[in-house]
Design a protein around this motif. Structure first.
Motif, mmCIF file in Angstrom:
data_model
loop_
_atom_site.group_PDB
_atom_site.id
_atom_site.type_symbol
_atom_site.label_atom_id
_atom_site.label_comp_id
_atom_site.label_asym_id
_atom_site.label_seq_id
_atom_site.Cartn_x
_atom_site.Cartn_y
_atom_site.Cartn_z
ATOM 1 N N LYS A 112 36.272 -78.410 68.441
ATOM 2 C CA LYS A 112 35.177 -79.365 68.554
ATOM 3 C C LYS A 112 33.988 -78.775 69.314
ATOM 4 N N SER A 113 34.299 -77.977 70.350
ATOM 5 C CA SER A 113 33.226 -77.431 71.187
ATOM 6 C C SER A 113 32.411 -76.379 70.452
ATOM 7 N N HIS A 114 32.966 -75.859 69.335
ATOM 8 C CA HIS A 114 32.254 -74.815 68.606
ATOM 9 C C HIS A 114 31.573 -75.346 67.337
ATOM 10 N N VAL A 115 31.588 -76.659 67.149
ATOM 11 C CA VAL A 115 30.869 -77.222 66.011
ATOM 12 C C VAL A 115 29.375 -77.126 66.277
ATOM 13 N N VAL A 116 28.669 -76.413 65.423
ATOM 14 C CA VAL A 116 27.232 -76.207 65.606
ATOM 15 C C VAL A 116 26.471 -77.121 64.664
ATOM 16 N N LYS A 117 25.553 -77.851 65.229
ATOM 17 C CA LYS A 117 24.719 -78.728 64.416
ATOM 18 C C LYS A 117 23.765 -77.878 63.592
ATOM 19 N N LYS A 118 23.804 -78.081 62.263
ATOM 20 C CA LYS A 118 22.952 -77.308 61.370
ATOM 21 C C LYS A 118 21.509 -77.781 61.500
ATOM 22 N N GLU A 119 20.625 -76.841 61.848
ATOM 23 C CA GLU A 119 19.223 -77.192 62.024
ATOM 24 C C GLU A 119 18.494 -77.176 60.687
ATOM 25 N N THR A 120 17.627 -78.158 60.491
ATOM 26 C CA THR A 120 16.807 -78.206 59.288
ATOM 27 C C THR A 120 15.692 -77.168 59.411
ATOM 28 N N PRO A 121 15.547 -76.288 58.420
ATOM 29 C CA PRO A 121 14.490 -75.277 58.504
ATOM 30 C C PRO A 121 13.114 -75.925 58.635
ATOM 31 N N GLN A 122 12.265 -75.308 59.418
ATOM 32 C CA GLN A 122 10.911 -75.812 59.608
ATOM 33 C C GLN A 122 10.136 -75.734 58.295
ATOM 34 N N LYS A 123 9.380 -76.778 58.001
ATOM 35 C CA LYS A 123 8.544 -76.802 56.813
ATOM 36 C C LYS A 123 7.116 -76.428 57.180
ATOM 37 N N ALA A 124 6.476 -75.670 56.307
ATOM 38 C CA ALA A 124 5.085 -75.289 56.534
ATOM 39 C C ALA A 124 4.180 -76.497 56.318
ATOM 40 N N LYS A 125 3.150 -76.605 57.132
ATOM 41 C CA LYS A 125 2.166 -77.685 56.994
ATOM 42 C C LYS A 125 0.896 -77.210 56.285
ATOM 43 N N ASN A 126 0.674 -75.902 56.297
ATOM 44 C CA ASN A 126 -0.492 -75.306 55.647
ATOM 45 C C ASN A 126 -0.033 -74.114 54.823
ATOM 46 N N VAL A 127 -0.768 -73.819 53.751
ATOM 47 C CA VAL A 127 -0.472 -72.642 52.934
ATOM 48 C C VAL A 127 -1.769 -71.898 52.644
ATOM 49 N N ILE A 128 -1.749 -70.591 52.915
ATOM 50 C CA ILE A 128 -2.858 -69.703 52.562
ATOM 51 C C ILE A 128 -2.317 -68.719 51.528
ATOM 52 N N LEU A 129 -2.812 -68.821 50.301
ATOM 53 C CA LEU A 129 -2.393 -67.936 49.217
ATOM 54 C C LEU A 129 -3.523 -66.952 48.939
ATOM 55 N N LEU A 130 -3.257 -65.674 49.169
ATOM 56 C CA LEU A 130 -4.250 -64.636 48.915
ATOM 57 C C LEU A 130 -3.846 -63.834 47.689
ATOM 58 N N ILE A 131 -4.753 -63.749 46.714
ATOM 59 C CA ILE A 131 -4.483 -63.059 45.461
ATOM 60 C C ILE A 131 -5.416 -61.865 45.341
ATOM 61 N N GLY A 132 -4.846 -60.673 45.393
ATOM 62 C CA GLY A 132 -5.624 -59.467 45.158
ATOM 63 C C GLY A 132 -5.584 -59.162 43.675
#
Length: 376
Positions: free
Chosen positions: A19-39
């Motif tokens: 029980k002491s080793h049960v690790v709560k799975k963290e939800t991955p952080q979601k991005a709030k902004n996106v910068i898409l650079l196209i060369g």
């Protein structure tokens, strides 16, 4: 202590330890902004040129997550910019020349159309005309990329909040006699046809347009200066200025890397690539401070079959040899190629951009990294 008691104690310790080793799975952080650079037209050799010819450390070297995309369009092994950008903007493969329409010519929703109703600000920046294939694919719909006046009209009805590039003529020198700059002003756009300003001078406008050339912007070699990195920085500042709705999506294109490839002009290509790398630096600087921004750098295709080969030297007797101490840019075609092109990613959700996948996955990975496809 009896044997039975010892067994109970042992089992209790095991259960407690589990029980002491049960690790709560963290939800991955979601991005709030996106910068898409196209060369545009930028393959691995184009990128490599920054590591040989840029006087400072290339910003490409700041990424830890790198992948590769397949660039073919729906009908052709070798894509053009319209089909390539449509894949990024809509997640759909289409034919060469198509602007945000499917292979059957029906309109498909772009990232701008998906996120704008969610109070997410949007923008496009380009060193070509703003109606050119790559930027157009994010806000317009056309069965042919050459319908520039129709594409300009789509900008007026789109939800774009910031744009910078060339292409004034398609707004105010039209065959139908209309002046769409008037329509843009009616939608709340501040319009500047002279030069980039600063945030202080434009912050009170709800939307902002910079149209700094009749058609395309000048090349670096002809005096464009630092337009692209400055427009990148200003666009990010403008789109994130609203405290209530500070989140944004912006696409930034280094258009003329492609044109240097078509011209088989290594100096032209490398100068444009270095300028694009400076714009990448502005995006990464913001993302590192912000902590909530996903930066993606890629290309629609490679142009020119560009290679960094050893320089050919001539001996006194007239014979030639390869000098491995010096590289020079060489080309195999004046058109596009079908080679896989790199993807670089930084920030929340960036790990999803490693591997090898279709260009349409850029669109889907952005939605997954942000939850912008959430219907709520």
């Amino acid at each position: 202590m009896t044997h039975k008691s010892i067994i109970y104690l042992f089992l209790s310790l095991i259960l407690f330890n589990c029980k002491s080793h049960v690790v709560k799975k963290e939800t991955p952080q979601k991005a709030k902004n996106v910068i898409l650079l196209i060369g545009d037209g930028t393959g691995l050799s184009q990128i490599s040129s920054a590591f040989y010819f840029k006087e400072t450390s290339p910003n490409y070297g700041r990424f830890k997550t790198i992948g590769l995309i397949k660039t073919s369009s729906s009908r052709q092994d070798v894509t053009d910019s319209a089909a390539g950008a449509t894949a990024f903007a809509t997640g759909v493969k289409t034919y060469n020349g198509a602007i945000a329409v499917a292979d059957d010519s029906t309109e498909v929703k772009t990232l701008v159309e998906i996120v704008s109703p969610k109070q997410i600000k949007t923008g496009v920046v380009s060193t070509s005309s703003i109606q050119h294939a790559t930027p157009a694919s994010f806000y317009a719909h056309a069965i042919n990329r050459g319908l520039y006046e129709d594409i300009a009209a789509d900008m007026v009805t789109s939800d774009i909040d910031f744009f910078a590039g060339g292409g004034t003529r398609y707004f105010n020198e039209r065959k139908d006699g209309k002046n769409l700059l008037t329509d843009l002003k009616a939608k709340g756009f501040g319009i500047n046809t002279t030069a980039l300003g600063d945030l202080e001078g434009i912050k009170d406008y709800p939307k902002m347009a910079y149209l700094l050339a009749t058609n395309h912007m000048d090349s670096i070699g002809k005096g464009r200066g630092d337009f692209l990195p400055k427009a990148t920085e200003l666009g990010i500042q403008f789109l994130s200025k609203d405290k209530e709705h500070p989140n944004f999506f912006i696409m930034i294109e280094g258009s003329q890397i492609d044109w240097g490839g078509h011209a088989n002009d290594a100096d032209y290509l490398i100068a444009e690539l270095i300028d694009f790398d400076n714009a990448i630096g502005k995006a990464l600087d913001f993302a590192e401070k912000d902590g909530n921004t996903l930066v993606i750098v890629t290309a629609d295709h490679e142009t020119g079959g560009f290679t960094l080969s050893s320089s050919t030297k001539t001996r006194a007797d007239g014979s030639t040899y390869s000098d491995y101490r010096e590289v020079t840019g060489t080309f195999s075609t004046k058109g596009h190629s079908a080679t896989l092109v790199p993807v670089f990613a930084y920030g929340p959700g960036s790990e999803a951009f490693s591997g090898i996948y279709e260009n349409t996955e850029i669109f889907h990975k952005i939605l997954e990294a942000t939850n912008w496809n959430d219907k709520n």
